[in-house]
Each structure stands twice: as C-alpha cells, then as structure tokens.
Design a protein around this motif. Structure first.
Motif, PDB file in Angstrom:
ATOM      1  N   GLU B 298       0.843  -1.156   0.167  1.00  0.00           N
ATOM      2  CA  GLU B 298       0.492   0.223   0.056  1.00  0.00           C
ATOM      3  C   GLU B 298       1.050   1.377   0.143  1.00  0.00           C
ATOM      4  OE1 GLU B 298      -3.526  -0.404   3.139  1.00  0.00           O
ATOM      5  OE2 GLU B 298      -2.098  -1.860   3.466  1.00  0.00           O
ATOM      6  N   GLN B 299       0.900   1.921  -1.513  1.00  0.00           N
ATOM      7  CA  GLN B 299       1.624   3.132  -1.071  1.00  0.00           C
ATOM      8  C   GLN B 299       1.467   4.141  -0.183  1.00  0.00           C
ATOM      9  OE1 GLN B 299       4.338   3.153  -3.391  1.00  0.00           O
ATOM     10  NE2 GLN B 299       4.242   0.021  -2.883  1.00  0.00           N
ATOM     11  N   ASP B 300       0.128   4.236   0.285  1.00  0.00           N
ATOM     12  CA  ASP B 300       0.171   5.239   1.115  1.00  0.00           C
ATOM     13  C   ASP B 300       0.161   4.940   2.569  1.00  0.00           C
ATOM     14  OD1 ASP B 300      -2.017   3.292   1.163  1.00  0.00           O
ATOM     15  OD2 ASP B 300      -3.713   5.171   0.887  1.00  0.00           O
ATOM     16  N   ARG B 301       0.716   3.864   2.436  1.00  0.00           N
ATOM     17  CA  ARG B 301       1.312   3.188   4.071  1.00  0.00           C
ATOM     18  C   ARG B 301       2.809   3.618   4.773  1.00  0.00           C
ATOM     19  NH1 ARG B 301      -2.844   2.895   8.153  1.00  0.00           N
ATOM     20  NH2 ARG B 301      -4.808   2.368   6.784  1.00  0.00           N
ATOM     21  N   PRO B 302       3.306   3.847   5.605  1.00  0.00           N
ATOM     22  CA  PRO B 302       4.490   3.519   5.967  1.00  0.00           C
ATOM     23  C   PRO B 302       5.281   2.296   5.774  1.00  0.00           C
ATOM     24  CG  PRO B 302       3.087   5.306   7.396  1.00  0.00           C
ATOM     25  CD  PRO B 302       2.941   4.769   6.897  1.00  0.00           C
ATOM     26  N   PHE B 303       6.780   2.208   5.842  1.00  0.00           N
ATOM     27  CA  PHE B 303       6.448   0.737   5.352  1.00  0.00           C
ATOM     28  C   PHE B 303       6.787   0.056   6.429  1.00  0.00           C
ATOM     29  CE2 PHE B 303      11.035  -1.382   4.429  1.00  0.00           C
ATOM     30  CZ  PHE B 303      10.792  -1.495   2.660  1.00  0.00           C
ATOM     31  N   LEU B 304       7.391   0.650   7.728  1.00  0.00           N
ATOM     32  CA  LEU B 304       6.727  -0.018   8.789  1.00  0.00           C
ATOM     33  C   LEU B 304       5.523  -0.685   8.951  1.00  0.00           C
ATOM     34  CD1 LEU B 304       8.989   1.243  11.957  1.00  0.00           C
ATOM     35  CD2 LEU B 304       9.767  -1.539  10.039  1.00  0.00           C
ATOM     36  N   GLU B 305       4.793  -0.223   8.615  1.00  0.00           N
ATOM     37  CA  GLU B 305       2.846  -0.819   8.754  1.00  0.00           C
ATOM     38  C   GLU B 305       2.988  -1.247   7.614  1.00  0.00           C
ATOM     39  OE1 GLU B 305       0.093   2.450   8.976  1.00  0.00           O
ATOM     40  OE2 GLU B 305       1.311   3.671   9.412  1.00  0.00           O
ATOM     41  N   TYR B 401      20.668  -3.018  28.703  1.00  0.00           N
ATOM     42  CA  TYR B 401      21.535  -2.523  27.897  1.00  0.00           C
ATOM     43  C   TYR B 401      20.869  -0.613  28.074  1.00  0.00           C
ATOM     44  CZ  TYR B 401      20.314  -6.124  24.611  1.00  0.00           C
ATOM     45  OH  TYR B 401      19.880  -6.842  23.561  1.00  0.00           O
ATOM     46  N   GLY B 402      20.956  -0.347  29.198  1.00  0.00           N
ATOM     47  CA  GLY B 402      20.894   0.658  30.116  1.00  0.00           C
ATOM     48  C   GLY B 402      19.891   1.840  28.869  1.00  0.00           C
ATOM     49  N   LYS B 403      18.826   1.389  28.049  1.00  0.00           N
ATOM     50  CA  LYS B 403      18.547   2.288  27.447  1.00  0.00           C
ATOM     51  C   LYS B 403      16.700   1.425  27.015  1.00  0.00           C
ATOM     52  CE  LYS B 403      19.388   3.103  22.076  1.00  0.00           C
ATOM     53  NZ  LYS B 403      21.031   2.197  20.754  1.00  0.00           N
ATOM     54  N   THR B 404      16.046   2.404  26.652  1.00  0.00           N
ATOM     55  CA  THR B 404      14.475   2.256  26.788  1.00  0.00           C
ATOM     56  C   THR B 404      13.803   0.472  25.418  1.00  0.00           C
ATOM     57  OG1 THR B 404      13.481   3.205  27.937  1.00  0.00           O
ATOM     58  CG2 THR B 404      12.144   2.805  27.310  1.00  0.00           C
ATOM     59  N   PRO B 405      14.001  -0.794  26.100  1.00  0.00           N
ATOM     60  CA  PRO B 405      13.577  -0.912  25.297  1.00  0.00           C
ATOM     61  C   PRO B 405      12.610  -1.077  23.820  1.00  0.00           C
ATOM     62  CG  PRO B 405      12.771  -2.051  26.594  1.00  0.00           C
ATOM     63  CD  PRO B 405      13.237  -0.877  27.175  1.00  0.00           C
ATOM     64  N   VAL B 406      12.265  -0.667  22.662  1.00  0.00           N
ATOM     65  CA  VAL B 406      11.022  -0.338  21.757  1.00  0.00           C
ATOM     66  C   VAL B 406      10.360  -1.564  21.626  1.00  0.00           C
ATOM     67  CG1 VAL B 406      12.126   1.215  20.097  1.00  0.00           C
ATOM     68  CG2 VAL B 406      12.535  -0.695  19.804  1.00  0.00           C
ATOM     69  N   ASN B 407       8.815  -1.366  21.526  1.00  0.00           N
ATOM     70  CA  ASN B 407       7.482  -2.116  21.061  1.00  0.00           C
ATOM     71  C   ASN B 407       7.945  -2.560  19.431  1.00  0.00           C
ATOM     72  OD1 ASN B 407       7.239  -2.379  23.685  1.00  0.00           O
ATOM     73  ND2 ASN B 407       5.300  -0.997  23.586  1.00  0.00           N
ATOM     74  N   ILE B 408       8.368  -3.319  19.340  1.00  0.00           N
ATOM     75  CA  ILE B 408       8.227  -3.517  17.457  1.00  0.00           C
ATOM     76  C   ILE B 408       6.992  -4.877  17.070  1.00  0.00           C
ATOM     77  CG2 ILE B 408      10.536  -2.765  17.324  1.00  0.00           C
ATOM     78  CD1 ILE B 408      11.318  -5.837  17.312  1.00  0.00           C
ATOM     79  N   GLY B 409       6.477  -4.693  16.026  1.00  0.00           N
ATOM     80  CA  GLY B 409       5.828  -5.686  15.382  1.00  0.00           C
ATOM     81  C   GLY B 409       6.964  -7.017  14.881  1.00  0.00           C
ATOM     82  N   SER B 410       6.428  -8.053  14.196  1.00  0.00           N
ATOM     83  CA  SER B 410       6.749  -8.829  12.972  1.00  0.00           C
ATOM     84  C   SER B 410       6.016  -8.920  12.186  1.00  0.00           C
ATOM     85  CB  SER B 410       7.443 -10.181  13.936  1.00  0.00           C
ATOM     86  OG  SER B 410       8.003 -10.874  13.219  1.00  0.00           O
ATOM     87  N   GLY B 411       6.475  -9.054  11.337  1.00  0.00           N
ATOM     88  CA  GLY B 411       5.435  -9.684  10.011  1.00  0.00           C
ATOM     89  C   GLY B 411       5.420 -11.389   9.842  1.00  0.00           C
ATOM     90  N   GLY B 412       6.211 -11.527  10.747  1.00  0.00           N
ATOM     91  CA  GLY B 412       6.126 -13.093  10.764  1.00  0.00           C
ATOM     92  C   GLY B 412       4.598 -13.368  12.009  1.00  0.00           C
ATOM     93  N   SER B 413       4.948 -15.090  12.307  1.00  0.00           N
ATOM     94  CA  SER B 413       4.300 -15.364  12.361  1.00  0.00           C
ATOM     95  C   SER B 413       4.788 -16.513  13.733  1.00  0.00           C
ATOM     96  CB  SER B 413       2.522 -15.702  12.407  1.00  0.00           C
ATOM     97  OG  SER B 413       2.976 -16.947  11.269  1.00  0.00           O
ATOM     98  N   ILE B 414       4.415 -16.557  14.810  1.00  0.00           N
ATOM     99  CA  ILE B 414       4.974 -17.606  15.494  1.00  0.00           C
ATOM    100  C   ILE B 414       4.193 -18.585  16.321  1.00  0.00           C
ATOM    101  CG2 ILE B 414       6.795 -17.814  17.791  1.00  0.00           C
ATOM    102  CD1 ILE B 414       7.846 -14.856  17.393  1.00  0.00           C
ATOM    103  N   PRO B 415       3.578 -19.260  15.477  1.00  0.00           N
ATOM    104  CA  PRO B 415       2.406 -20.201  16.069  1.00  0.00           C
ATOM    105  C   PRO B 415       2.461 -20.513  17.663  1.00  0.00           C
ATOM    106  CG  PRO B 415       2.890 -20.537  14.023  1.00  0.00           C
ATOM    107  CD  PRO B 415       3.978 -20.424  14.735  1.00  0.00           C
ATOM    108  N   VAL B 416       3.301 -20.502  17.973  1.00  0.00           N
ATOM    109  CA  VAL B 416       3.176 -21.490  20.143  1.00  0.00           C
ATOM    110  C   VAL B 416       3.049 -20.286  20.842  1.00  0.00           C
ATOM    111  CG1 VAL B 416       5.787 -20.428  20.180  1.00  0.00           C
ATOM    112  CG2 VAL B 416       4.928 -22.585  21.490  1.00  0.00           C
TER     113      VAL B 416
END
Lengths: 477, 477
Positions: B298-305, B401-416
């Motif tokens: 979708e060309q109107d959506r940011p890459f990470l979305e 890490y001395g650094k706040t972690p980021v919440n990320i998504g993943s494009g794949g699935s982990i069925p478990v």
C-alpha cells in the motif's frame, strides 16, 4: 465414386480395391518399425524406417536414396513420370516416417508397434503409433504411386518424394537440407497429407493454417527468495507481478489487449466464411468433448473463426516459487511463463513480439524486471484458393467422394508449408484424410480404413488431374 | 549497564561475565549435535539434543525429563524457585532444539555443525546451523538459570522450561502435547526468545505478530491437456483464467481487492505508531538488501506499517502446463497457486477465506471451475502492552542495555504464541536478541556474541524483575 473418372484412372482405382489387403500388410510392416525420433535409443529404427521407404519406392519405379543429415536421414526419391506429359506439373510429396513416443504405454489396448485392425463405429480401423501421423497418411500416396505403376507401368506426372524423420522433434535438419538441395527438390507444387477430412464422408482441403509465436517471459523481483512474513507487504513479488500482466492479456470480451495485435488481422473472404458457416459445426459437441461448460475467445466471433482465422494468446506453462506439497512461506525471486500466440495471415511474428514486450513493460510492477525471449515463430499460411493446382485437388477429391470438398482452416501450424514457400518458392496442397478423433500423439492412435481407402484413391485421382492440367492448358492455348 | 540493578542481580551478572567462555563452550557442544528435525536420518540426533538439554537442566536444579511424542520428544523441566517467593509469577520458557537442514552445505564457510567463533564488524560471532535459531537464543535463558543457581543456589521465581524438537517441521505434536499436559505446564506468563532486537544496541519487545492464512487454489479447464493449435481460441485456458483472478488481488495502489478484507483491520495505537516512526527505518537500505528498485504494498502506508500492521496477499507458488525446456503447445487442463495472506489483529482467517472464495468465483472464466483449500490459518497476535509482565520485561532490558526498549511488530507469525493463548490461556513475552542479518535458515547462520551476552543478562534481570513484581504487589496491597 462419381461417374466420369477417366479411363486411365478407373483401372487404377480398381487395382487399389483388388490389392487392398496387400496395402494393409505393407502399412503394417511400416508401423511395426518403432521409429521414435525423440529417443536416441531408437536411432537405428528411424534409419530402418527410412530405408524401408527407399526400398518401397525403388520397387515402384523411383530412384530412391537415404541421405544423411546431422540427425535422422532424409528419403529423397524421383520418378520421371511418362515421357509424354512434359507440360504437366512436377509434384513434390512430403511426409515423415518418424513417430511420437508411445508413452504412456500402459494406456494402449494393444502394443503401439503391433498394429491391429479392429472394428469401430465407422468400420475397421488400424490401431498403432503412427497409424495416422504420419505413416498412414504417407502410405495413402505411396500406394497410389504403386497402383499407377502396376497398372500403367509409370506415373502420370513426374514426382519427387521427400520424407523426413525429424518432424516430431521440430525438424532441425529440414531447412538446411532444403537449402542445400533446393535445385534437386524443385517442383511446381507440394502435396502434404498431414491434415484432416471434415468428416469420414466429406473431403476437405486445408487452405489456411495459423502461424505461431512462442515466447517465454521471466520476471525477477528480489535477488533471492524471501520469507513472506518478514518481507511481505514491501517486497515486490514476481509471481503477483506476472499474474497481473498476464491476467490482462484478454479483455472481458476475450479480445487480446496487446497494442497493435489486430492491426494486420483480416477476415477471410466472404466465400470462405460462407463455406465455414455451412459446415454447421456443433459447438456444444466440441465443448462437451473437452469437458467445459463455456468457450473462451472473442465472444462476438463465430466458433470456427476463433479456431481458424482469429489469433490467440495462451499460457502454455507457468511456474514460480514453491510448488511442492504443503506450504512454504516464500516470496520467490523469479516467476516465469511460456505464452504462445497463434497468428493468422498477415500478422508479423516480430511485430507481435514487439507489442508483447511493450504490453509487459507497461504493466509490470516497477519493483520487478523481465526478460522475454522466443522459442519459435512462423507466420500463418494461406494457400491460394484460385490456383489450378488447388482446383485439381478439389476435382480429385470430388472424383472419389462424389461430393465437393470444403475449404477448411486449421488452428495449428505445419511449419514445412512455410519452409517450402520460403526456400523452394512453391505452395503446398494440404489434402489430408485424418479425423478429429484419431488420437494423434495419444494412446490407441488410429486411422479409419475407410479414410485410408479414400486417401489412396484421392491421390491416384490427383495424379491424373495434374496430368490433365497440362492437356487443358495445351487445349486452351 | 544501567545503575541501580538489585544487589541480588549484580553478582549474577558478574558471574555471567566470569563464566562467559564456559557458556560459549556449552553452546558449542549443543550446536555440534545435528538435530535436523525434517530428515528421519537425524532422528537419533534430535533425541540426543533433547537429552543434552535434560542433562543441562538437571545439573542446575531442575527436575527434567524427555517426554516421547509421535515425533521428536519434548523436554519438560521444572524448577520450584525459592520457598519465599510464592506470590511471584510462575514463568514458562519455550524454545526449540531442532534446526533447519544445512543445505546447501557447499555455501558454508565452515561446517554447519562445527561451530566457529569468528570476527565480524560487530565483534565476535558464532557461526553454525542453529547459532541463533533457536539454540543460541534458547541458551541465553538456560545460562541465566545456571548463573542464578550458581550464585544463589536457586532461581528467583518458579520456572517451567518446555522445549520442542519439531518447530522447523510445523510443530505437529505441540498442540496435542499442550492439551494433554495443560495442568503441568500451567504458568502465569510464557517467555520466548525467537525474535530480534532492533539493532545490536537497542533492545526490543515484539508486541504484534501477523497471523496467516495459507491457501491453495486449483483451477480446472478442459478435462485433459489440449493442443493449443487445434483448440486455441475456444478452449478456456485455466492458466490464463488463474492469472486473470490473481492479477487482480491488488489494485493499482497496492490495496487488496478481496471483499471485506480490511473490515476488521485497525491501526495500531498512536503511541505504538510514534515509536515505530522514531525507529527511523532506512527503507532504501532494506530494498537495496533485497535487490529491488521499488517497494510493493500500500503506497499510502509507511513502510513499517506495511511490514508489521498491514495485511498482505502473496503468491508463494504457481504452476501449470509445460514448465520444461523449450516449447510445448499445450492448453493445460489445470493450473494452481499457493497464496498466503499475512493477517493483522482482529482479522478472522475464516472470514478472509470466505472473501477470497467470493473474489475467485466473481472473476473466474465461466468455462473453468476451481477448488480452494487451506494449509493453515492462525490469527494475528497482540501482546497486551499494559501488563505488569511486559513492564517487567521492559525494565529488565533497560537494566542491561541502559536504554528503553522499543515495542516492535513482526511480519511473521510464531504459532506457539497463539497456542499458549488458546490452550493455556496465557500471554507470551517475546524478548529476543537476533539481528536481521543473522541468516536464519541460510548458510553461515550466525549469532553475535554481544547479542548472546546481552540476552543472558537480560534473562537474568527478567527473573529478578519478575520476583520483585510480587513484592511490589504485596507492598501495594
């Protein structure tokens, strides 16, 4: 049999009747030779089949030779005809002695190289690989030569017989051989029996053959296969891109959307269309025979035009990504397809290729690239319907069937016809005796004995009609 | 390392530093076992890898067993934790000891089961099949358990370790085993390390995983393969028909055209989108890495979305007709494709399947028919971002890490993750340490030693943060 066949022809036809069982035995001898051209294991058998023809032709007054090529040998044989018909046309008869592989062998009711004469709904038929394609059709004119030679001690016109053993492998040696031997093979017109009758009682001459452009397109997306979870949504997928392009080959009305595709496409003349219309093809029966509820193609065109005089765009093969059992979440790096176009008279294969290239380029996803190449291309063939040779063939068929033959088209291509035109500058008469249900290339290939009988007699009549062409011309002068 | 880690945790981290070389040796021992799960020739090796884990866990205070299934065995191990933390959550750690086949072996720089520590641009790395997936990630928490046990003689909370040996073959025994042993495996939250950091210095927690619907469609035209010359123009070609349908999956803007497809699709919350935006993903670098000049989707959506929170429709495989070398003029009887949809939260796989069926039926040529079936389907996963467990994991990563972690998504699935939710009714913390360039499933798979080190320490910190959850809760009551 119509009345009024010449007093020279009638005894030849009588001889063919009397000698019919012997003709069947010779044909069976030929069919027993497993001259499969695609498998090197049968190379000796191909040569044996060629030599068998040389022996047959020598026996009936030809000077015949096997000529080596880089593949299977050619048979070249000459008969001078009578001394008194020097104004008659010289005929070049073409056929091929090689056959398709018999696989799958287990689907045959009898051995593919153990020819059996069995009863069928139209009387007796010969069942064997090559029964119709092309050994049976080839034997129709060889037996006609034999009968003329037996009855009159000569043929009515000069004849060159030219048989190859590579037709089922794409005839790689044909054009080089034609070019190297053009002078020796020169003739006024060629005769090929590799087409069909309209039905068992209705003779036909094929006057229009579609040509072909066979292409292969490969679409490349990512440089390597990707995981569809990790990249799906951003990585251009070449399989999606390919379907998008090929899905637009036809519009909703079945018309091909390649730019310029129909520019050179003309309708057959009104008389031809009238003849086709009169054939009364049973469209439902054809669709039923292939198990589909509806036809494809240009919905505003009659069925026979779509088959014989309209061009096509068919995907013959498509592949890409994971095709095994179960699932694999891959975005493939490549996807590809083989697409062939059946061409009609005046369409230029090169122009169609250029149009297809533009068509792809205009539609392909900008994240993908493509390569397009051709496997082969040959223009369509139109046999002149006003030539004296075609008229002679029509008269000969009428002599035997007692019925005017129909001019038909064929959706397939017979490349040798174009090559005779290109290299020898001669037209070809396509006078064939096969039926649609002869199972060419399939298990239990067959040829109706009635068709074989009519074929022998029609060729016997054609030789006589060609002889009288000269006499007619002399009389007119 | 941030300041202020607890006085209980600090000596555990110190021990991990002191024992680092021994941890590498144990990890290498594990990697030397070629526990390829897809090839029965390695069945003994799979069992050996499971037993190796049982021995490790037994050594560090677990009651551990190998449990047979109809496939490769499960490892189930329990550690009661300290007597004084009965209010703390019970954690279920999941991992898998099986690995992908090493093929193509010739592309490896060293033996796939001969783990080598080599220098790279980010320091030393371990190179071997399973280095990251999943033996290396699994060892990060096993080593954290070992360090706690060594320093404190126990773990801070009760832990169940549950490892399977069939993850790379689709986990056929997993759900039956979970159901049969649901009581024994009950816990408050699951922990899985099978995902990635954002980069080597930036920790991440995966809070959104796309689901999947994997389908296969077979289109049938004629009842048998046809000659494209004889039938081209009237016979419906299933390959053309299939491309026509699949070519319309996306509109020109990259939006999927299946009816109702986006009905349930919601945008992530504003805070999540803000975090993703701040990640500053280098789109050009990603496209360059896969060798394409432009992205799809979708060309109107940011890459990470498009990668993490937007659904997809990818053709994973397509086939039909003649796919060998050269040309064959066939109109195939059938053509087929595998099409998978990556799903996002609230999309129902069954509803998508029904929509796809309608989509095909509306577009398929009336001369063809189709069958559609699914290989698998699982909804997307959203980990609650407001849970105390997720907060504990975030704090643990920040500790190390001395650094706040980021919440990320993943494009794949982990069925478990879905299966833990369905069968055990628990959420899963996805705290992983891989990097995008770890070459999972490919030759020269690797895991950075820096990532391994951070992983061990983060898991050590997580155990402590989970223990203090109980104390916080007690204090709050």
């Amino acid at each position: 049999m119509s009345d009024g066949v010449s007093t020279r022809l009638q005894p030849v036809l009588d001889h063919l009747n009397a000698d019919f069982d012997n003709a069947l035995k010779r044909w069976q001898d030929f069919l027993r030779i497993p001259s499969v051209s695609t498998d090197p294991a049968y190379n000796d058998k191909a040569r044996e089949a060629g030599q068998w023809l040389v022996d047959q032709l020598t026996e009936i007054g030809f000077t015949a030779e096997l000529r080596d090529t880089t593949g299977h040998p050619m048979v070249v044989a000459h008969h001078p005809g009578p001394g008194d018909a020097s104004g008659a046309p010289h005929l070049l008869y073409y056929g091929h002695y090689d056959v398709q592989p018999p696989d799958p062998v287990e689907l045959w009711d009898s051995g593919p190289f153990d020819p059996q004469i069995v009863d069928g709904p139209r009387g007796r038929r010969m069942v064997a690989r090559g029964a119709v394609d092309d050994k049976g059709q080839l034997m129709t004119f060889v037996e006609a030569f034999r009968a003329w030679q037996a009855v009159h001690g000569t043929l009515p016109v000069a004849v060159t017989a030219f048989f190859e053993g590579e037709e089922e492998t794409g005839s790689p040696s044909l054009v080089p051989f034609l070019k190297a031997n053009a002078e020796e093979l020169q003739a006024d017109v060629a005769v090929v029996s590799d087409t069909g009758s309209w039905d068992v009682d209705t003779p036909a001459i094929t006057t229009q053959l579609r040509g072909m452009l066979y292409t292969e397109v490969t679409v490349t997306g990512p440089s390597h296969d990707l995981h569809s979870g990790l990249y799906g949504g951003v990585a251009p997928n070449p399989a999606n891109a390919l379907t998008r392009v090929l899905g637009e080959l036809h519009d909703a009305q079945g018309r091909i959307q390649i730019p310029g595709f129909y520019d050179a496409v003309a309708d057959p003349d009104a008389e031809t269309l009238r003849q086709w219309h009169e054939l009364g093809l049973d469209e439902e029966a054809v669709l039923g025979g292939i198990g589909v509820p509806a036809s494809s193609g240009e919905q505003d065109r009659p069925f026979l035009e779509r088959l014989w005089s309209r061009p096509t765009a068919d995907i013959n093969g498509i592949w890409g990504g994971y095709t095994g059992a179960g699932s694999k979440t891959v975005i493939p790096s490549q996807a590809a397809a083989k697409i062939s176009f059946r061409l009609v008279p005046d369409q230029d294969p090169d122009a169609v290729l250029a149009g297809f290239r533009t068509f792809i380029a205009e539609r392909l996803h900008p994240g993908c690239s493509f390569e397009l190449h051709t496997h082969n291309g040959s223009p369509a063939i139109k046999v002149p319907t006003d030539s004296p040779y075609l008229q002679a063939a029509r008269d000969a068929l009428a002599d035997v069937y007692g019925k005017t033959p129909v001019n038909i088209g064929s959706g397939g291509s017979i490349p040798v016809v174009g090559e005779f035109k290109d290299v020898l500058s001669i037209d070809t008469l396509l006078m064939g005796f096969g039926l649609d249900d002869d199972r060419m290339h399939s298990p239990n290939e067959k040829f109706e004995l009635a068709c074989f009988d009519n074929g022998m007699k029609a060729h016997a009549a054609l030789l006589e009609r060609m002889r009288t062409l000269a006499a007619q011309r002399d009389a007119a002068e």
